[in-house]
Write a protein that holds these residues in place. Sequence first.
Motif, PDB file in Angstrom:
ATOM      1  N   VAL A 718      28.328  18.335   7.104  1.00 28.67           N
ATOM      2  CA  VAL A 718      27.868  17.898   5.787  1.00 28.67           C
ATOM      3  C   VAL A 718      27.923  16.376   5.712  1.00 28.67           C
ATOM      4  N   VAL A 719      26.806  15.767   5.342  1.00 28.72           N
ATOM      5  CA  VAL A 719      26.735  14.331   5.130  1.00 28.72           C
ATOM      6  C   VAL A 719      26.442  14.109   3.646  1.00 28.72           C
ATOM      7  N   HIS A 720      27.130  13.155   3.042  1.00 26.15           N
ATOM      8  CA  HIS A 720      26.986  12.909   1.606  1.00 26.15           C
ATOM      9  C   HIS A 720      25.507  12.816   1.220  1.00 26.15           C
ATOM     10  N   ARG A 721      25.143  13.473   0.109  1.00 19.73           N
ATOM     11  CA  ARG A 721      23.741  13.562  -0.299  1.00 19.73           C
ATOM     12  C   ARG A 721      23.101  12.206  -0.560  1.00 19.73           C
ATOM     13  N   ASP A 722      23.913  11.201  -0.895  1.00 24.84           N
ATOM     14  CA  ASP A 722      23.357   9.882  -1.154  1.00 24.84           C
ATOM     15  C   ASP A 722      23.365   8.985   0.081  1.00 24.84           C
ATOM     16  N   VAL A 723      23.997   9.454   1.137  1.00 21.73           N
ATOM     17  CA  VAL A 723      24.043   8.700   2.395  1.00 21.73           C
ATOM     18  C   VAL A 723      22.927   9.131   3.333  1.00 21.73           C
ATOM     19  N   LEU A 724      22.648  10.433   3.361  1.00 22.02           N
ATOM     20  CA  LEU A 724      21.707  10.975   4.337  1.00 22.02           C
ATOM     21  C   LEU A 724      20.317  10.327   4.293  1.00 22.02           C
ATOM     22  N   PRO A 725      19.691  10.104   3.124  1.00 20.04           N
ATOM     23  CA  PRO A 725      18.334   9.541   3.139  1.00 20.04           C
ATOM     24  C   PRO A 725      18.239   8.190   3.847  1.00 20.04           C
ATOM     25  N   ILE A 726      19.135   7.262   3.500  1.00 16.22           N
ATOM     26  CA  ILE A 726      19.045   5.942   4.122  1.00 16.22           C
ATOM     27  C   ILE A 726      19.441   6.004   5.588  1.00 16.22           C
ATOM     28  N   ALA A 727      20.394   6.874   5.934  1.00 16.40           N
ATOM     29  CA  ALA A 727      20.778   7.026   7.331  1.00 16.40           C
ATOM     30  C   ALA A 727      19.609   7.532   8.160  1.00 16.40           C
ATOM     31  N   LEU A 728      18.843   8.494   7.637  1.00 19.33           N
ATOM     32  CA  LEU A 728      17.692   9.023   8.361  1.00 19.33           C
ATOM     33  C   LEU A 728      16.632   7.948   8.588  1.00 19.33           C
ATOM     34  N   ILE A 729      16.371   7.140   7.580  1.00 16.23           N
ATOM     35  CA  ILE A 729      15.355   6.093   7.711  1.00 16.23           C
ATOM     36  C   ILE A 729      15.786   5.066   8.760  1.00 16.23           C
ATOM     37  N   ILE A 730      17.032   4.614   8.687  1.00 17.23           N
ATOM     38  CA  ILE A 730      17.520   3.597   9.633  1.00 17.23           C
ATOM     39  C   ILE A 730      17.575   4.154  11.047  1.00 17.23           C
ATOM     40  N   ALA A 731      18.115   5.365  11.206  1.00 15.32           N
ATOM     41  CA  ALA A 731      18.237   5.948  12.533  1.00 15.32           C
ATOM     42  C   ALA A 731      16.876   6.172  13.173  1.00 15.32           C
ATOM     43  N   ALA A 732      15.888   6.547  12.371  1.00 22.17           N
ATOM     44  CA  ALA A 732      14.551   6.797  12.917  1.00 22.17           C
ATOM     45  C   ALA A 732      13.907   5.531  13.464  1.00 22.17           C
TER      46      ALA A 732
END
Length: 891
Positions: A718-732
């Motif tokens: 589980v990754v915090h719901r407010d962390v996952l979106p920005i993490a996905l964009i940066i990691a991509a």
Amino acid sequence: MQRRAISIALLGAVASLVVGACSPALHAPTHKPAQVAPRTHASRIEGRLSGDVRPLRYHLSLELDPNSPMFSGTVEIEAEWAHASPSVVLNGVGFTITAAQILDKAESLSATVSTRRSHGSDVDDEVVLTSQRPIGAGTHKIVLSYQSNYSKNLSGLYRAHEEGRWYVFSQFESIDARRAFPCFDQPEFKTPFTIDVTAPTGLKAISNAPLKKESSANGKTRFFFEETKPLPTYLVAFTIGDLDIVDSPSRSEGGTPIRFVATKGKGALGARALATTTTLVSAFERYLDVPFPYPKLDVVAVPDFAGGGMENAGLILCRAEAMTLGKDAPRAIERYQSRLLAHEIAHQWFGDLVTAKWWDDIWLNEAFASWAEATILGTVQPRLGNRLDTIVDAKEVIGQDSLPSARPIRSDVRVASKATETFDAFTYDKGAAILEMIERWVGNDAFRKGLSTYFQAHAHGNATSADLFAALEQSSQKPVSKVVQSYIDAPGSPLLRATRSGNEVIVKHWNDGATPVLAGHPSHSIPLCARFAKGTEAQCAVVEPGTPWRIQTGRSWAYPNAGESAYGQVIPDAALARELIENIKYLDGSEQLGLVDSVMTGFELGALPFATVDALLRKIESVHPLEPRVITFEASSLLRWLNAVRASGPAIATEFERWVRARALPHKVALRWVPTGDEEMPVQAARSSILSLLAEVGEESTVQEAQSNVSRWIAGEVVHRDVLPIALIIAARSKDAPLEALWQRAKATQDPQIRTVLLTASTATSDTDALKRALDRSLTDEVKPSELRYTLGGAFDNVRGHATVYEWVKTHWEALNARASWLLTRRLGALFRTTCTQAEVDDARAFFTPRAKPANARRINLGLEGASQCIELGKGAFASAEVLQVLRSSR
């Protein structure tokens, strides 16, 4: 209509982006096709119908089967002829008219049908009916039976597919009602509608008015709706299919029943939207002291929708991924939902109850809805901090308002098809900022009293800008029209300078005296108030061109645009800037934001040295508490500057990126990756902005942290719901990103918000082959047409992959137009947001200008002019030796 084109994913990830029964004769057509006459004479040069024949009411009967590619209908229009005429012109596109009659008293006259193009149109969109003899002045009826195909472009009447079921939805604004039924398709023609819809038994039908009765026979059900209040054609709406319909447990304070409508199985996901809608309707009723204008309100979650939302009277349609939220939806999406609902609910008064006469005054609809969105949300959800959004949006549109292709808020629309062009930042954001300025200037009580007068005078009718200004002048006894009219009729924003001189601050228009006039900055009169150190009374004035305003300050500092309420920019000189920077913690959030904007603009204009920018950003690193939007605005400004600096050469780019990392890291430390406690929404937006900025300038720990979060999520943690979106964009964006794994997640997920983030992330990569594969998928059935907003949104904001994206769009231009012309019309200008070379500007003008639709020409020009500004910034402000010296000295 909610026009915000930024993706929902990026709102969470990157804050900088960011109608009685009728006779059987009016049922489905069974007649032979009407006689079709040759084309008639040319259409009117002003692009609108003459008004010689005006509709009085409609009776519309439709047969809508979502499983069929075609629909049919009969429309009966009671209309008034101003004088005798053998023909009548109305609007219609793509119909086969099977019967055409004009009922003249007791006589039924058959009519021949011909078509033609309205002035400037690229399709035949006018229908000319010619009777056997002239029709005399007076009231008569037009009866047309017709059939047509559903639209394939998310406009008019169209079908959407969701989990094995077909549905029918409508989207008529601006001029697409003419694709659903022959009509007088202009906003000035407001009439009652009586509507009935026949659909396969088992399906449900919803329209603007409450359901009156229904009857079933032979596998079909006919739904009869009560007569509507007077409506323009663009506000008529339909939803048909196997629907979940959920009633609100309570009505609004004014007694309005409210329901949430979704596709099969999705109704339970609308609990938050339903509760928010009920709260907001009550808040608007209280604030405006005007009851909800219609007998019911349904909010529909549409699975394939071109815009954000549409304010059809009593039947609001919104993008499903913004309405159907699970418990783990990012809170940024919750905030977007609130803003979207507030905007469309505001329209029930601003635009529906009182409607602009013509598209040139559409700002009366959209600017009011944007202003009211922030104002009312500020009363019911203050933790969202939406009142400041008007200021942020104003700062962004001011940058466009200085460009040669900037248009007035009130534009001369002579081609009906160009009505779409008016739905832009000048209408929404500049218009809302002007209303904010008027409200602060005349006072809240006078402003609300003026609005009440305006609604009472024009309820269920039409109005103009002059009508609004007259009501506000009556309530405030201030010369509203004299001061504000130029903001409506001319492009540009006021640019002023503020100079410290002894115990005075002198404010005057930039072009007063010997200073050359700056193109794009006309000298409007501007209401300003100056705020001093705590405890002193504000000074206010209307600053006129040629007349300096002398603010007596004594030894106190003075901020010359209190509350940042005036539409324009006041640039301080170096002495005043130093004074305000030193006292920034005493400024309110709007003023802190305004100071950042004015100092950065002053540097771009050559009026302030880069050292002042450096001093300001260093100061705000240590200010607590700091308005989070200041951090967001700072980050978006530095990202914009980054393109110009990189175009200046590698030496300064290296130093600038290091300096940006140094400025942003303290904010990252303060904000942290994982939220602590129940933080307010602007804090989340600031975090996303700073993390995105740091990733763009190569801050390794930020990229590694994003990769770690994504890896854990793929592994099932589980990754915090407010962390996952920005993490996905940066990691991509990073090399070795698990792009195929993310794509498979996007295909498999049942969570619409996660899917939108993943679609956006798929085109954020700088890997050329992976980026092309993701873009190619946008043209397949793996991505819905409406989801191109996410894949293209991520691509257009992809700085490092820009060259690949640019060439791909050119190569696939025809396919993109066939699949999502509506999106290109609205968003093509964003493709040039990361352009900063003259060669690409020249190439883009040569390629896109002759190919794009006329309604998109201004957006393309604005985008390319913004790119030219980037080029000039790289050659100008950032070419200064002083910039490099400051950057090096800050190591």
